[in-house]
Design a protein around this motif. Structure first.
Motif, PDB file in Angstrom:
ATOM      1  N   ALA A 101     -13.556  -3.867   4.305  1.00  0.00           N
ATOM      2  CA  ALA A 101     -12.347  -4.159   5.149  1.00  0.00           C
ATOM      3  C   ALA A 101     -11.521  -5.783   4.943  1.00  0.00           C
ATOM      4  N   ALA A 102     -12.399  -6.393   4.182  1.00  0.00           N
ATOM      5  CA  ALA A 102     -11.550  -7.809   3.403  1.00  0.00           C
ATOM      6  C   ALA A 102     -10.427  -7.375   2.532  1.00  0.00           C
ATOM      7  N   ALA A 103     -10.482  -6.120   1.736  1.00  0.00           N
ATOM      8  CA  ALA A 103      -9.701  -5.569   0.824  1.00  0.00           C
ATOM      9  C   ALA A 103      -8.540  -4.962   1.507  1.00  0.00           C
ATOM     10  N   LEU A 104      -8.792  -4.674   2.765  1.00  0.00           N
ATOM     11  CA  LEU A 104      -7.635  -3.869   3.702  1.00  0.00           C
ATOM     12  C   LEU A 104      -7.115  -4.819   4.808  1.00  0.00           C
ATOM     13  N   PRO A 105      -6.170  -5.646   4.512  1.00  0.00           N
ATOM     14  CA  PRO A 105      -5.793  -6.476   5.582  1.00  0.00           C
ATOM     15  C   PRO A 105      -5.506  -5.974   6.876  1.00  0.00           C
ATOM     16  N   GLY A 106      -5.852  -6.124   8.203  1.00  0.00           N
ATOM     17  CA  GLY A 106      -5.490  -5.557   9.539  1.00  0.00           C
ATOM     18  C   GLY A 106      -6.479  -4.207   9.628  1.00  0.00           C
ATOM     19  N   SER A 107      -7.384  -3.786   8.874  1.00  0.00           N
ATOM     20  CA  SER A 107      -7.998  -2.661   9.121  1.00  0.00           C
ATOM     21  C   SER A 107      -8.827  -2.735  10.167  1.00  0.00           C
ATOM     22  N   GLU A 108      -9.503  -1.586  10.729  1.00  0.00           N
ATOM     23  CA  GLU A 108     -10.232  -1.516  11.952  1.00  0.00           C
ATOM     24  C   GLU A 108     -11.617  -1.205  11.224  1.00  0.00           C
ATOM     25  N   LEU A 109     -12.825  -2.194  11.907  1.00  0.00           N
ATOM     26  CA  LEU A 109     -14.016  -1.450  11.411  1.00  0.00           C
ATOM     27  C   LEU A 109     -14.612  -0.714  12.445  1.00  0.00           C
ATOM     28  N   ARG A 110     -15.210   0.579  12.105  1.00  0.00           N
ATOM     29  CA  ARG A 110     -15.811   1.625  13.136  1.00  0.00           C
ATOM     30  C   ARG A 110     -17.252   1.957  12.677  1.00  0.00           C
ATOM     31  N   ALA A 111     -18.046   1.534  13.488  1.00  0.00           N
ATOM     32  CA  ALA A 111     -19.326   1.922  12.994  1.00  0.00           C
ATOM     33  C   ALA A 111     -19.635   3.439  13.448  1.00  0.00           C
ATOM     34  N   VAL A 112     -20.491   3.995  12.489  1.00  0.00           N
ATOM     35  CA  VAL A 112     -20.697   5.481  12.807  1.00  0.00           C
ATOM     36  C   VAL A 112     -22.237   5.786  12.469  1.00  0.00           C
ATOM     37  N   ASN A 113     -22.970   6.005  13.439  1.00  0.00           N
ATOM     38  CA  ASN A 113     -24.558   5.933  13.231  1.00  0.00           C
ATOM     39  C   ASN A 113     -24.717   7.310  12.365  1.00  0.00           C
ATOM     40  N   GLY A 114     -25.569   7.076  11.266  1.00  0.00           N
ATOM     41  CA  GLY A 114     -25.834   8.250  10.573  1.00  0.00           C
ATOM     42  C   GLY A 114     -24.774   8.800   9.299  1.00  0.00           C
TER      43      GLY A 114
END
Length: 450
Positions: A397-410
């Motif tokens: 995400a640090a390489a993609l300014p403004g991006s959203e982190l989205r957790a996806v189990n599995g």
């Protein structure tokens, strides 16, 4: 001298009842009263850490032994901004030299009650004129960093706390001797108790660096203290922590908002705090020394480099990422260890290939086979990840300014980038490594004993 106050922020694993009893012992101040036109709040938490030369609780024998004679100047001996990142994984400490040229806002003198227009002072003199409130207002005016909390310690709390943790180990590559404080350390490894530690962080006449050399030693001591606290289990043992915190809070002053809940919140968030997750620097200075009538010689901040440092605090970025606009941001996981699948979440042809190629050029292990996403109306770029690989996700995400982190189990070890309409570029990143940048930013694990 205020370096030990890091312990106040690290109440990891301590129960509410224990911290509530400690909270009651804090002397309260209101540094934010009636403040207007303050900087916009950023992400993370900014704490103004102020050390005064108060010594009222020390006996005559200790004052003589550690060269603490004379009357206190009622000014700040040390000023630091401590920034705790929003994800609670990093602490950035910026020292503000006490002789910095400053322009105060209009204020009322706390001694005479006289109204003052803004005027030039050395930064540490703001405290004598207007106490904590003028100090906060002046720092905010100079840095445009909004201060969330205020902590003030004196000589007494420093010495008591060093003693209760069992001393702090330091290494010196050459002898250190200062006739003003009485410091006299041969080269080598030392465990400093409270009084000696105070001499070490107060010494200004060890070399020609004067106050800047003293600031470097304070930062060195701070890193060594963090190492001592985290390696000895103090922060995870309720009884040990209670003893340490009692020693500090007996002489500390804090804003009214820094109470039980705030200590617990920071403590729980900082359980993994370590020397490796801390970084220290001093405001970059210009070459000119400014002499001001009535106050003497002052040091001026380098306008461009200092603004880069304060921008990092406002934007919750590592200090080391601010060396230059094109500098690679340091991240916890090497991009070469991160597997990435790119998807095009827009109707823009070729966007997936552009993002894949840019990430590969930065070092990420892309599949080189981008695909179209199921949803082609994505506005904000998404980094989807399995929670087990959260550190890799943050590095991506640090390489993609403004991006959203989205957790996806599995989801598994391969991270997914869904390129959105906001994509502009891939920022350079690289794994953290030892050393310091052009501003002298140093990680805490780089200044301890070897």
């Amino acid at each position: 001298m205020t370096t030990l106050s890091v312990l106040v922020l690290a109440s990891a694993g301590i129960g509410h009842a224990v911290v509530s009893s400690l909270d009651a012992g804090i002397d309260r101040v209101d540094p934010f009263r009636d403040m207007k036109n303050r900087p916009e709040a950023g992400h993370g938490t900014n704490i103004l850490l102020v050390g005064t030369d108060g010594r009222e609780e020390l006996g005559a024998r200790e004052r003589r032994k550690y060269r603490l004679g004379g009357s206190p100047c009622n000014c700040t001996d040390t000023i630091m901004i401590v920034h705790i990142s929003e994800d609670r994984e990093r602490a950035s400490v910026v020292s503000l030299p006490r002789d910095s040229y400053a322009m105060t806002p209009a204020h009322t003198d706390q001694v005479s009650g006289e109204e003052h227009e803004g005027h030039p002072v050395k930064l540490n003199a703001a405290y004598a004129e207007g106490g904590p409130q003028l100090t906060v207002r002046t720092v905010e005016k100079m840095t445009r960093v909004k201060i969330d909390h205020y902590l003030e310690l004196d000589f007494t709390s420093f010495m008591k706390t060093v003693d209760v943790v069992g001393g702090v180990e330091l290494c010196t590559s050459e002898p250190l001797k200062d006739s003003h404080t009485g410091l006299d350390l041969p080269a080598g490894r030392h465990t400093l108790e409270g009084g000696e530690a105070l001499q070490y962080v107060r010494a200004r006449h060890v070399d020609g660096a004067a106050d800047l050399g003293r600031i470097r030693r304070q930062q060195h001591f701070m890193a060594a203290l963090v190492d001592r606290a985290t390696s000895s289990g103090i922060l995870l043992n309720p009884m040990k922590f209670r003893d340490v915190t009692r020693a500090v809070l007996g002489s500390v002053r804090a804003d009214k908002g820094f109470g039980t809940d705030e200590m617990l919140d920071l403590g729980r968030a900082m359980r993994t705090f370590s020397p490796a997750s801390s970084e220290f620097t001093t405001v970059p200075l210009g070459t000119a020394v400014r002499t001001v009538k009535g106050i003497g010689s002052t040091v001026k901040w380098d306008p461009e480099k200092s603004e880069n440092i304060f921008r990092a605090l406002r934007e919750d970025e590592p200090l080391s990422a601010q060396s230059s606009p094109d500098a690679a941001r340091r991240v916890p996981v090497d991009p070469r260890q991160i597997r990435v699948q790119v998807e095009n979440g827009t109707e823009t042809k070729g966007l997936g290939r552009r993002v894949d190629a840019a990430l590969a050029a930065t070092g990420f292990r892309t599949t080189n086979v981008p695909v179209n996403a199921a949803d082609r109306s994505v506005e904000r770029t998404v980094v989807a990840y399995d929670p087990r690989w959260d550190r890799s996700a943050k590095s991506l995400a640090a390489a993609l300014p403004g991006s959203e982190l989205r957790a996806v189990n599995g989801q598994g070890a391969t991270l997914k980038v869904i390129a959105g309409g906001d994509f502009e570029k891939v920022r350079k990143v690289r794994a953290r490594d030892p050393g310091k940048d052009e501003f002298g930013v140093v990680r805490g694990d780089e200044v301890g004993c070897s």
